[in-house]
Design an enzyme around this catalytic site. Sequence first.
Site, mmCIF file in Angstrom:
data_model
loop_
_atom_site.group_PDB
_atom_site.id
_atom_site.type_symbol
_atom_site.label_atom_id
_atom_site.label_comp_id
_atom_site.label_asym_id
_atom_site.label_seq_id
_atom_site.Cartn_x
_atom_site.Cartn_y
_atom_site.Cartn_z
ATOM 1 N N ARG A 265 51.520 57.547 -78.077
ATOM 2 C CA ARG A 265 52.268 58.261 -76.950
ATOM 3 C C ARG A 265 53.451 57.771 -76.796
ATOM 4 N NH1 ARG A 265 49.573 61.550 -71.541
ATOM 5 N NH2 ARG A 265 48.905 62.420 -73.248
ATOM 6 N N HIS B 90 52.452 67.642 -78.927
ATOM 7 C CA HIS B 90 51.809 67.265 -78.294
ATOM 8 C C HIS B 90 50.712 67.959 -79.320
ATOM 9 C CE1 HIS B 90 48.535 65.149 -75.344
ATOM 10 N NE2 HIS B 90 48.538 65.661 -74.759
ATOM 11 N N GLN C 24 46.514 68.730 -78.297
ATOM 12 C CA GLN C 24 46.597 69.591 -76.876
ATOM 13 C C GLN C 24 46.305 70.848 -77.892
ATOM 14 O OE1 GLN C 24 45.869 68.021 -73.724
ATOM 15 N NE2 GLN C 24 45.206 70.235 -73.922
ATOM 16 N N ASP D 285 51.771 74.435 -67.484
ATOM 17 C CA ASP D 285 51.594 72.918 -67.598
ATOM 18 C C ASP D 285 53.015 72.582 -66.231
ATOM 19 O OD1 ASP D 285 51.938 70.378 -68.309
ATOM 20 O OD2 ASP D 285 53.480 70.816 -69.649
ATOM 21 N N CYS E 92 47.135 72.013 -69.730
ATOM 22 C CA CYS E 92 46.586 71.293 -70.319
ATOM 23 C C CYS E 92 46.330 69.978 -69.265
ATOM 24 C CB CYS E 92 47.674 70.736 -71.145
ATOM 25 S SG CYS E 92 49.451 70.161 -69.805
ATOM 26 N N ARG F 220 39.457 67.952 -75.903
ATOM 27 C CA ARG F 220 40.280 67.015 -76.144
ATOM 28 C C ARG F 220 39.461 65.696 -76.873
ATOM 29 N NH1 ARG F 220 44.996 65.677 -74.115
ATOM 30 N NH2 ARG F 220 45.178 64.281 -75.600
HETATM 31 N N1 NVA Z 1 54.843 68.162 -70.939
HETATM 32 C C1 NVA Z 1 53.884 67.110 -70.087
HETATM 33 C C2 NVA Z 1 52.177 67.279 -70.751
HETATM 34 C C3 NVA Z 1 51.936 66.238 -69.984
HETATM 35 C C4 NVA Z 1 50.377 66.175 -71.209
HETATM 36 C C5 NVA Z 1 54.659 65.931 -69.704
HETATM 37 O O1 NVA Z 1 54.956 65.976 -71.287
HETATM 38 O O2 NVA Z 1 54.204 64.892 -69.168
HETATM 39 N N1 CP Z 2 46.651 66.544 -71.465
HETATM 40 C C1 CP Z 2 47.179 65.405 -71.985
HETATM 41 O O1 CP Z 2 47.727 64.866 -72.647
HETATM 42 O O2 CP Z 2 46.816 65.050 -70.454
HETATM 43 P P1 CP Z 2 46.966 63.325 -70.052
HETATM 44 O O3 CP Z 2 48.349 63.150 -70.022
HETATM 45 O O4 CP Z 2 45.795 62.821 -68.879
HETATM 46 O O5 CP Z 2 46.387 62.003 -71.061
#
Ligand code: NVA
Ligand code: CP
Length: 308
Positions: free
Chosen positions: A102, A129, A132, A222, A262, A290
């Site tokens: 990540r 993502h 997801q 989101d 998500c 997930r």
């Molecule tokens: N769009 C959000 C998704 C979190 C799972 C982010 O990138 O923070």
């Molecule tokens: N939806 C998601 O990726 O959650 P986290 O950021 O908690 O991993």
Amino acid sequence: MKDFINIADFTAAQLSGLIERAIADKAEFRAGRLVQTLTNRTLAMIFEKPSLRTRVSFEAAMTHLGGHAIYLTKADIGLGSREPVEDIARVLGRMCDGIMARTFSHDHVEQLARFSPVPVINALTDYSHPCQAMADAMTLREHFGDLEGRTIAFVGDGNNVARSLATLACKLNMRFTLASPEGYSLPSDFLDRLVATCSHPSCRTTHDPFEAVRDADVVYTDTWTSMGQEDEKTARRQAFAAFQVNDALLAAAPDHAVVMHCLPAYRGSEITDSIMRTHGDIIFAEAENRLHFQRTLLSVLMGEGGIG
Ligand code: NVA
Ligand code: CP
């Protein structure tokens, strides 16, 4: 295919095959019959951003499969600062059996995949993502029994989550509408490419959330401020104020429409407490999936040599 980085890299048959396999494996898991395919295997998990679902689901999945996961933060390894991404990929590739990352930069995940001999999984970048989106499609397939022709109205930011979901929707012949304020849609070159590469695409954008949800099977949202955009929070709260998923918006959607998120959810911003409560069953099933999708993905990539 050794890695899982971009939904666009896979065919519709490969993607729907993975979803069906994940649904079947979930049933085996729940019946206590899951086969441990990754005994003594190790997954390196690189996190430059916070996480609840992604970290816990990957780590629990490795436990279920008989393996182990190592959590590595930015402070631990300094991806691209303490050491070049290429060197980290080569070292982890010699010590571990898979890498999950990540990162902020999508290019860093691509580089990890290029230089590591072991599978690399994109666990969210600023760009996309994909895990997801796959867990979301799995949840919809379980809920509706089918996916083809279903309509997703994504109300909110044209961000990483929207991009992966739009790509998967086009691949699986679903309709996708993105309702966002001016300046926050997905880039037009991405949308043009998407429409050009899918056989029966139906992907469109609008600035009217009520119009977007009118024929929706799924209303998806989101956070308005993704990780790394914290400096823009105030401006984004103002820009997105009319794009909240709330009771008034849901009243404009068909009665059978479900709400997805998500997570993490910011109640009172992109979604209300009331909607989180009334649609919680599907939202938390989505979070649980997930775990189930990624367990299957790990098994296929690390135990079976990749996605064929
Ligand atoms: N769009 C959000 C998704 C979190 C799972 C982010 O990138 O923070
Ligand atoms: N939806 C998601 O990726 O959650 P986290 O950021 O908690 O991993």
